[in-house]
Design an enzyme around this catalytic site. Structure first.
Site, PDB file in Angstrom:
ATOM      1  CG  ASP A 248      -2.105   0.959   1.036  1.00 23.43           C
ATOM      2  OD1 ASP A 248      -2.392   1.135  -0.077  1.00 23.43           O
ATOM      3  OD2 ASP A 248      -2.701   1.334   2.090  1.00 23.43           O
TER       4      ASP A 248
ATOM      5  CG  HIS B 115      -0.525   1.781  -9.060  1.00 21.95           C
ATOM      6  ND1 HIS B 115      -0.732   1.387  -7.980  1.00 21.95           N
ATOM      7  CD2 HIS B 115      -1.602   2.531  -9.559  1.00 21.95           C
ATOM      8  CE1 HIS B 115      -1.873   1.859  -7.586  1.00 21.95           C
ATOM      9  NE2 HIS B 115      -2.303   2.703  -8.525  1.00 21.95           N
TER      10      HIS B 115
ATOM     11  CG  LEU C  53       9.781 -17.118  -3.642  1.00 18.90           C
ATOM     12  CD1 LEU C  53       9.562 -16.918  -2.227  1.00 18.90           C
ATOM     13  CD2 LEU C  53      10.451 -15.583  -4.094  1.00 18.90           C
TER      14      LEU C  53
HETATM   15  C1  IPE Z   1      -5.339  -2.919  -0.218  1.00 19.10           C
HETATM   16  O1  IPE Z   1      -5.053  -1.407  -0.258  1.00 19.10           O
HETATM   17  C2  IPE Z   1      -5.339  -3.545  -1.540  1.00 19.10           C
HETATM   18  C3  IPE Z   1      -4.148  -3.677  -2.134  1.00 19.10           C
HETATM   19  C4  IPE Z   1      -2.968  -3.060  -1.627  1.00 19.10           C
HETATM   20  C5  IPE Z   1      -4.018  -4.342  -3.242  1.00 19.10           C
HETATM   21  P1  IPE Z   1      -6.173  -0.304  -0.518  1.00 19.10           P
HETATM   22  O2  IPE Z   1      -5.489   1.032  -0.596  1.00 19.10           O
HETATM   23  O3  IPE Z   1      -7.196  -0.801  -1.571  1.00 19.10           O
HETATM   24  O4  IPE Z   1      -7.097  -0.559   0.897  1.00 19.10           O
HETATM   25  P2  IPE Z   1      -7.911   0.482   1.936  1.00 19.10           P
HETATM   26  O5  IPE Z   1      -8.959   1.061   0.736  1.00 19.10           O
HETATM   27  O6  IPE Z   1      -7.215   1.750   2.227  1.00 19.10           O
HETATM   28  O7  IPE Z   1      -8.190  -0.138   3.026  1.00 19.10           O
HETATM   29  C1  IPE Z   2      -1.532   0.290  -3.465  1.00 18.16           C
HETATM   30  O1  IPE Z   2      -1.319   1.523  -3.389  1.00 18.16           O
HETATM   31  C2  IPE Z   2      -1.855  -0.623  -4.567  1.00 18.16           C
HETATM   32  C3  IPE Z   2      -3.324  -1.164  -5.040  1.00 18.16           C
HETATM   33  C4  IPE Z   2      -4.365  -0.807  -4.149  1.00 18.16           C
HETATM   34  C5  IPE Z   2      -3.561  -1.439  -6.322  1.00 18.16           C
HETATM   35  P1  IPE Z   2      -2.625   2.457  -3.353  1.00 18.16           P
HETATM   36  O2  IPE Z   2      -3.178   2.860  -4.899  1.00 18.16           O
HETATM   37  O3  IPE Z   2      -3.684   2.147  -2.519  1.00 18.16           O
HETATM   38  O4  IPE Z   2      -1.963   3.924  -2.754  1.00 18.16           O
HETATM   39  P2  IPE Z   2      -2.611   4.924  -1.864  1.00 18.16           P
HETATM   40  O5  IPE Z   2      -3.158   3.973  -0.562  1.00 18.16           O
HETATM   41  O6  IPE Z   2      -3.634   5.671  -2.449  1.00 18.16           O
HETATM   42  O7  IPE Z   2      -1.271   5.858  -1.290  1.00 18.16           O
HETATM   43 MG    MG Z   3      -4.291   2.283  -0.733  1.00 11.13          MG
END
Ligand code: IPE
Ligand code: IPE
Ligand code: MG
Length: 270
Positions: A26, A43, A137
């Site tokens: 995240d 990403h 792995l």
């Molecule tokens: C969780 O992250 C899902 C992934 C990293 C794939 P999100 O950014 O979607 O989670 P929330 O919405 O903050 O809980």
């Molecule tokens: C996690 O990073 C990746 C996915 C959920 C695909 P985020 O896109 O949730 O990044 P933030 O939380 O907005 O910083």
């Molecule tokens: Mg996120």
């Protein structure tokens, strides 16, 4: 033959190096925002972190790495971001699988893939087949995955396979139908990006996993940050319901007393 064990059924043996690390990647969006870049740049940078962490796991002898790439709730994001994420997934599969294979990595994808485009599904199937016999792995990517979805799909398939036992199913009956039946439960769970929640990741499998939350954003997470998480894991006392005193007396009663056995089962899809 699939081998699985449940931390609520047996006391698992613990090792200084976690066998299975599961991570919620995240913070990509916030990483990009800080740099006045579009979210997708975060990403893309996140894919580079995946590369580095896979390498670090190989070097450390970690046997299973499970990464949450797209949750069943991430469809709620703007259509453009969803579509760019899918494109990135396709690109990563096209570019990385040969190298993963060379390094002895088995690639598994878990989640409801039925909503993905045929091209992506074909690439996933190809990558899984190509790396199926690798064992150094196991890298699992959770895509359109939700912990609740997983438990429900397992229950639904179990109810079809064993209707005669309805009302009397136990953990061992369910285990082979869970999507990560091939892996031991995670020893260490890491979430980057500062949030302290599971966001519908592996709900069943995290029953006795050690949690590590870090403010580091996923694109900035690296081998040194992984080592910090492992160091934190090593300081934990994994009691599995017992007292500290019991643990000092006999850290692995499952082995010495023979009370607990590894439950071996044949996976229904195998
Ligand atoms: C969780 O992250 C899902 C992934 C990293 C794939 P999100 O950014 O979607 O989670 P929330 O919405 O903050 O809980
Ligand atoms: C996690 O990073 C990746 C996915 C959920 C695909 P985020 O896109 O949730 O990044 P933030 O939380 O907005 O910083
Ligand atoms: Mg996120």
């Amino acid at each position: 033959m699939a081998l699985f064990s449940s931390s609520t059924q047996i006391i698992p043996e613990t090792h200084p190096m976690p066998r299975h690390v599961a991570a919620i990647m995240d913070g990509n969006g916030r990483w990009a925002k800080k740099r006045f870049l579009p979210r997708v740049a975060g990403h893309s940078r996140g894919v580079e972190t995946v590369r580095e962490i896979v390498r670090a796991c190989l070097e450390r002898g970690i046997e299973y790495l499970t990464l949450f790439a797209f949750s069943s709730e991430n469809w709620r994001r703007p259509q453009e971001e969803v579509s760019l994420l899918m494109q990135l997934f396709v690109k990563a599969l096209e570019q990385e699988v040969t190298k993963l294979d060379k390094n002895g990595v088995r690639l598994c994808v878990v989640g409801d893939l039925s909503l993905f485009e045929p091209r992506l599904r074909a690439l996933v199937a190809e990558a899984q087949a190509k790396t199926a016999t690798n064992s150094r792995l196991t890298l699992t990517i959770a895509a359109n995955y939700g912990g609740r979805w997983d438990i429900l799909q397992a229950m639904n398939r179990l109810s079809v396979a064993h209707p005669e036992k309805s009302g009397h199913w136990n953990e061992e009956d369910l285990a082979p139908f869970l999507s990560m039946h091939y892996a031991p439960e995670p020893d260490l769970f890491i979430r980057t990006g500062g949030e302290a929640r599971i966001s519908n990741f592996l709900l069943w499998q995290l029953a006795y996993t050690e949690f590590h939350f870090t403010d580091t954003l996923w694109p900035e997470f690296d081998a040194a940050a992984l080592d910090q998480a492992i160091a934190s894991y090593r300081r934990r006392e994994r009691r599995f319901g017992r007292t500290s005193e019991q643990l000092l007396e006999d850290p692995h009663p499952s082995i010495s007393s023979g009370v607990a056995e590894v439950v071996a089962g044949v996976h229904p899809d195998a």
